[in-house]
Design an enzyme around this catalytic site. Structure first.
Site, PDB file in Angstrom:
ATOM      1  N   SER A   1    -112.633  -9.145  -5.420  1.00  0.00           N
ATOM      2  CA  SER A   1    -111.151  -9.592  -5.605  1.00  0.00           C
ATOM      3  C   SER A   1    -110.951  -9.574  -7.197  1.00  0.00           C
ATOM      4  O   SER A   1    -109.646  -9.509  -7.521  1.00  0.00           O
ATOM      5  CB  SER A   1    -110.934 -11.210  -5.245  1.00  0.00           C
ATOM      6  OG  SER A   1    -112.252 -11.908  -5.595  1.00  0.00           O
TER       7      SER A   1
ATOM      8  N   HIS B   1    -109.443  -4.690  -0.388  1.00  0.00           N
ATOM      9  CA  HIS B   1    -109.139  -6.239  -0.797  1.00  0.00           C
ATOM     10  C   HIS B   1    -108.318  -6.956   0.305  1.00  0.00           C
ATOM     11  O   HIS B   1    -107.179  -6.735   0.300  1.00  0.00           O
ATOM     12  CB  HIS B   1    -108.541  -6.464  -2.029  1.00  0.00           C
ATOM     13  CG  HIS B   1    -108.465  -7.797  -2.558  1.00  0.00           C
ATOM     14  ND1 HIS B   1    -107.417  -8.340  -3.646  1.00  0.00           N
ATOM     15  CD2 HIS B   1    -109.121  -8.839  -2.377  1.00  0.00           C
ATOM     16  CE1 HIS B   1    -107.679  -9.493  -3.845  1.00  0.00           C
ATOM     17  NE2 HIS B   1    -108.548  -9.853  -2.941  1.00  0.00           N
TER      18      HIS B   1
ATOM     19  N   GLU C   1    -105.012  -4.572  -0.071  1.00  0.00           N
ATOM     20  CA  GLU C   1    -104.866  -3.774  -1.196  1.00  0.00           C
ATOM     21  C   GLU C   1    -106.099  -2.605  -1.314  1.00  0.00           C
ATOM     22  O   GLU C   1    -107.264  -2.919  -1.102  1.00  0.00           O
ATOM     23  CB  GLU C   1    -105.110  -4.563  -2.574  1.00  0.00           C
ATOM     24  CG  GLU C   1    -103.978  -5.392  -2.698  1.00  0.00           C
ATOM     25  CD  GLU C   1    -104.160  -6.116  -3.809  1.00  0.00           C
ATOM     26  OE1 GLU C   1    -103.107  -6.627  -4.577  1.00  0.00           O
ATOM     27  OE2 GLU C   1    -105.325  -6.819  -4.373  1.00  0.00           O
TER      28      GLU C   1
ATOM     29  N   ASN D   1    -102.989 -10.208  -7.686  1.00  0.00           N
ATOM     30  CA  ASN D   1    -103.471 -11.301  -8.568  1.00  0.00           C
ATOM     31  C   ASN D   1    -103.027 -10.848 -10.069  1.00  0.00           C
ATOM     32  O   ASN D   1    -102.853 -11.712 -10.820  1.00  0.00           O
ATOM     33  CB  ASN D   1    -104.961 -11.513  -8.533  1.00  0.00           C
ATOM     34  CG  ASN D   1    -105.347 -12.304  -7.181  1.00  0.00           C
ATOM     35  OD1 ASN D   1    -104.826 -13.216  -6.851  1.00  0.00           O
ATOM     36  ND2 ASN D   1    -106.821 -11.819  -7.004  1.00  0.00           N
TER      37      ASN D   1
HETATM   38  P1  NAD Z   1    -119.401 -15.981   0.329  1.00  0.00           P
HETATM   39  O1  NAD Z   1    -120.279 -16.806  -0.698  1.00  0.00           O
HETATM   40  O2  NAD Z   1    -118.853 -16.660   1.313  1.00  0.00           O
HETATM   41  O3  NAD Z   1    -120.375 -14.895   0.917  1.00  0.00           O
HETATM   42  C1  NAD Z   1    -121.152 -14.096   0.330  1.00  0.00           C
HETATM   43  C2  NAD Z   1    -122.272 -13.883   1.284  1.00  0.00           C
HETATM   44  O4  NAD Z   1    -123.019 -12.628   0.567  1.00  0.00           O
HETATM   45  C3  NAD Z   1    -123.226 -14.816   1.345  1.00  0.00           C
HETATM   46  O5  NAD Z   1    -123.454 -15.245   2.708  1.00  0.00           O
HETATM   47  C4  NAD Z   1    -124.558 -14.151   0.741  1.00  0.00           C
HETATM   48  O6  NAD Z   1    -125.833 -14.620   1.120  1.00  0.00           O
HETATM   49  C5  NAD Z   1    -124.099 -12.649   0.788  1.00  0.00           C
HETATM   50  N1  NAD Z   1    -125.094 -11.854   0.017  1.00  0.00           N
HETATM   51  C6  NAD Z   1    -125.199 -12.055  -1.307  1.00  0.00           C
HETATM   52  N2  NAD Z   1    -125.957 -11.230  -2.038  1.00  0.00           N
HETATM   53  C7  NAD Z   1    -126.313 -10.127  -0.801  1.00  0.00           C
HETATM   54  C8  NAD Z   1    -126.628  -8.844  -0.669  1.00  0.00           C
HETATM   55  N3  NAD Z   1    -127.402  -8.193  -1.595  1.00  0.00           N
HETATM   56  N4  NAD Z   1    -126.653  -8.343   0.561  1.00  0.00           N
HETATM   57  C9  NAD Z   1    -126.264  -8.824   1.604  1.00  0.00           C
HETATM   58  N5  NAD Z   1    -125.678 -10.233   1.654  1.00  0.00           N
HETATM   59  C10 NAD Z   1    -125.644 -10.882   0.285  1.00  0.00           C
HETATM   60  O7  NAD Z   1    -118.467 -15.276  -0.419  1.00  0.00           O
HETATM   61  P2  NAD Z   1    -116.853 -14.819   0.096  1.00  0.00           P
HETATM   62  O8  NAD Z   1    -115.807 -15.739  -0.295  1.00  0.00           O
HETATM   63  O9  NAD Z   1    -116.926 -14.156   1.419  1.00  0.00           O
HETATM   64  O10 NAD Z   1    -116.590 -13.581  -1.024  1.00  0.00           O
HETATM   65  C11 NAD Z   1    -117.306 -12.294  -0.673  1.00  0.00           C
HETATM   66  C12 NAD Z   1    -116.605 -11.302  -1.494  1.00  0.00           C
HETATM   67  O11 NAD Z   1    -115.058 -11.350  -1.191  1.00  0.00           O
HETATM   68  C13 NAD Z   1    -116.354 -11.237  -2.972  1.00  0.00           C
HETATM   69  O12 NAD Z   1    -116.199 -10.043  -3.645  1.00  0.00           O
HETATM   70  C14 NAD Z   1    -115.159 -12.124  -3.294  1.00  0.00           C
HETATM   71  O13 NAD Z   1    -114.670 -12.031  -4.491  1.00  0.00           O
HETATM   72  C15 NAD Z   1    -114.287 -11.366  -2.320  1.00  0.00           C
HETATM   73  N6  NAD Z   1    -113.045 -12.176  -1.801  1.00  0.00           N
HETATM   74  C16 NAD Z   1    -113.056 -13.583  -1.728  1.00  0.00           C
HETATM   75  C17 NAD Z   1    -111.924 -14.132  -1.196  1.00  0.00           C
HETATM   76  C18 NAD Z   1    -112.073 -15.528  -0.845  1.00  0.00           C
HETATM   77  O14 NAD Z   1    -110.768 -16.355  -0.944  1.00  0.00           O
HETATM   78  N7  NAD Z   1    -113.134 -16.169  -0.686  1.00  0.00           N
HETATM   79  C19 NAD Z   1    -110.754 -13.325  -0.993  1.00  0.00           C
HETATM   80  C20 NAD Z   1    -110.937 -12.216  -1.244  1.00  0.00           C
HETATM   81  C21 NAD Z   1    -112.045 -11.306  -1.642  1.00  0.00           C
END
Ligand code: NAD
Length: 517
Positions: free
Chosen positions: A126, A147, A159, A197
């Site tokens: 993000s 995204h 995106e 953003n």
């Molecule tokens: P989260 O913390 O809920 O999940 C991340 C997961 O990745 C965890 O379960 C973790 O164990 C796993 N992980 C870490 N390293 C790993 C690896 N090497 N291999 C496999 N799994 C691995 O995070 P999230 O909120 O789901 O965010 C994930 C991505 O999406 C980030 O880049 C975040 O910026 C992006 N994002 C988040 C949101 C939001 O609102 N949460 C919105 C858009 C984009």
């Protein structure tokens, strides 16, 4: 041009990282009929994701959104993997691991080693640079940002972000794939904050400055932004909902990655609230207090005043022309006085003007108006549905001027709030800045005008895209507002973007290069 197709129907999709976003993306792909491989390095994460998915789908069955058989089919398509290598047959692999550059680079290095040659490799980052994540990849040309917004199964926008090395064909295939999944893709080049953003920053930034400068309190600014600007939520209520810490982190990320562009500067108020642990709804307190006994501050409004009987309308009212039929409907007699010049209304000894970015005090100090009784009013998105409006009065005006002006807007069914006499008031100042950042995004070749507008309407629920809104106001008027803001504050933050200034000068619209209406 040949039509670009997404990945083949029924071909496997892999999602690496089974957290909030990974689980949502897995649900979307499985709903579209793809077998999905879900992998996570943390013990129990995939099982948790599968059980979350099951309960989310069960809830949708209970609500009548899908049948139990459909829900079963979706869950059955998602296969938890114990090893990353099991993702190898996927036609698309979406990385959704922690938002950390090194973690993503390491995960993607492994993904690249096992992915099929023709597979699209995507990141759901993000805030990190897609160009930066791709550095060090063996084949960065097949790497693209995808995204999704949270909650991914609900939010329509995706995106599609091209890094410096991304093959445009790959970006088009990624876009076609999410379109096949029922989403709306927009394209943009890798830039801080991408479209949503980045362009949304002034919505928060201007409100924070308005409140800090005492132009209005939080409830009053929120009421004007919703009732007059047509935004679904005011900036303070929205920051409380998103989380003030989350909002600050995005603000800092865009500001720092933009080498401290003044337009994106975070505000000390955000940091103070985070330091105090006042993070918004989730902590029970942010700009507002939450909980059963919490007070609900009301916007400050002016008392009811009698309407004017007769109003003279002079000059070109531009975006404010819609006020005239509303006054007529309210039984106010309107004399349209022929002649050009800036639009204004005269009644009850007052000179009432739509804001052009100058203060009422500045306008009154010009000898040409011949009166001190100057009142300015804020930008209205839609004169048919306006419910609340902000006014400011010149410092030189005699007591009672703003109350008499309020009577006019109350007669058309609006609540009226007095704002301090600040340049561009709340809605106009915010919209001019949204248009400025949107115009820069287009002018710098980051995204098309249509994609900027679509992204802001679907990603943030704005009532109009910033470019179409600027076109409706008139590009030259928006340029004038920005120039007046810049002169008033003496800050580069309010500079007129090259793209916008040029179109204002030639009379073209921001969206299609056509002439302004
Ligand atoms: P989260 O913390 O809920 O999940 C991340 C997961 O990745 C965890 O379960 C973790 O164990 C796993 N992980 C870490 N390293 C790993 C690896 N090497 N291999 C496999 N799994 C691995 O995070 P999230 O909120 O789901 O965010 C994930 C991505 O999406 C980030 O880049 C975040 O910026 C992006 N994002 C988040 C949101 C939001 O609102 N949460 C919105 C858009 C984009």
């Amino acid at each position: 041009m040949t039509m670009v197709r997404g990945i083949a129907a029924g071909s496997p999709v892999a999602v690496v990282g089974a957290g909030t976003m990974g689980t949502g993306i897995a649900q979307i792909a499985a709903t579209a009929g793809h077998p999905v491989f879900l992998f996570d390095t943390a013990d129990g994460a995939v099982d948790r994701a599968l059980s979350d998915l099951r309960s989310r789908l069960d809830r949708s069955v209970a609500k009548g959104q899908r049948t139990a058989a459909e829900a079963d089919r979706i869950v059955d398509r998602v296969v938890g993997c114990g090893w990353l290598a099991e993702c190898a047959p996927a036609g698309m692999i979406v990385e959704a691991v922690f938002e950390d550059l090194e973690t993503k680079r390491l995960a993607l290095a492994e993904i690249e080693n096992l992915a099929a040659a023709e597979a699209i490799i995507a990141t759901n980052t993000s805030s990190l640079s897609v160009t930066g994540i791709a550095a060090g990849m063996q084949r960065p040309e097949r790497f693209v940002g995808m995204h999704f917004f949270n909650p991914a199964p609900v939010m329509p926008l995706v995106e599609i972000i091209s890094g410096a090395a991304t093959d445009p064909e790959m970006a088009r295939r990624a876009a076609a794939t999410v379109a096949d999944w029922g989403k709306v893709p927009v394209h943009c080049a890798s830039t801080p904050g991408f479209i949503v953003n980045r362009v949304a920053r002034p919505f928060y930034g201007e409100a924070l400055r308005l409140a800090a400068d005492g132009v209005g309190d939080h409830a009053t600014i929120d009421a004007v932004m919703t009732g007059s600007g047509g935004f679904a939520m005011g900036p303070f209520a929205l920051m409380d909902l998103v989380g003030i810490d989350v909002n600050l982190a995005v603000s800092k990320s865009v500001f720092e990655q933009s080498f401290h562009d003044a337009r994106f500067a975070p505000h000390v108020t955000q940091q103070s609230l985070v330091d105090a642990g006042h993070l918004g709804r989730k902590s029970g307190r942010g700009f507002y207090a939450y909980g059963p006994d919490a007070p609900h501050p009301a916007p400050l409004t002016l008392d009811k005043m009698p309407p004017p009987e007769n109003v003279e309308a002079h000059g070109d009212l531009g975006w404010a022309s819609g006020l005239v039929p509303r006054m007529l409907d309210a039984g106010i007699e309107v004399d349209v006085v022929p002649g050009g010049g800036p639009g204004h209304l005269i009644f009850a000894g007052i000179h009432l003007m739509p804001t052009d970015g100058r203060t009422a005090t500045e306008l009154a100090s010009r000898q040409t108006l011949g009166t001190n009784e100057v009142v300015v009013f804020d930008l209205v998105h839609d004169w048919e549905s306006v419910t609340h409006i902000g006014l400011a009065v010149a410092d030189q005006a005699a007591a009672g001027a703003i109350e008499r002006a309020a009577g006019l807007f109350q007669a058309i069914g609006c609540h009226v709030s007095r704002l301090d006499d600040a340049h561009g008031l709340a809605v106009m100042r915010t919209v001019a800045q949204l248009a400025a950042v949107g115009a820069d995004t287009v002018g710098q070749g980051i995204a098309s005008p249509a994609d900027v507008d679509t992204a802001m309407k679907l990603g943030t629920n704005y009532p109009s895209g910033p470019l179409e809104w600027a076109d409706q106001i008139g590009v030259a008027r928006v340029a004038a507002v920005l120039s007046n803001l810049r002169a008033g504050f003496g800050e580069d933050r309010y500079r007129v973007p090259f793209y916008l200034g040029r179109r204002a000068a030639t009379g073209q619209t921001l969206r299609d290069g056509g002439k302004n209406d």
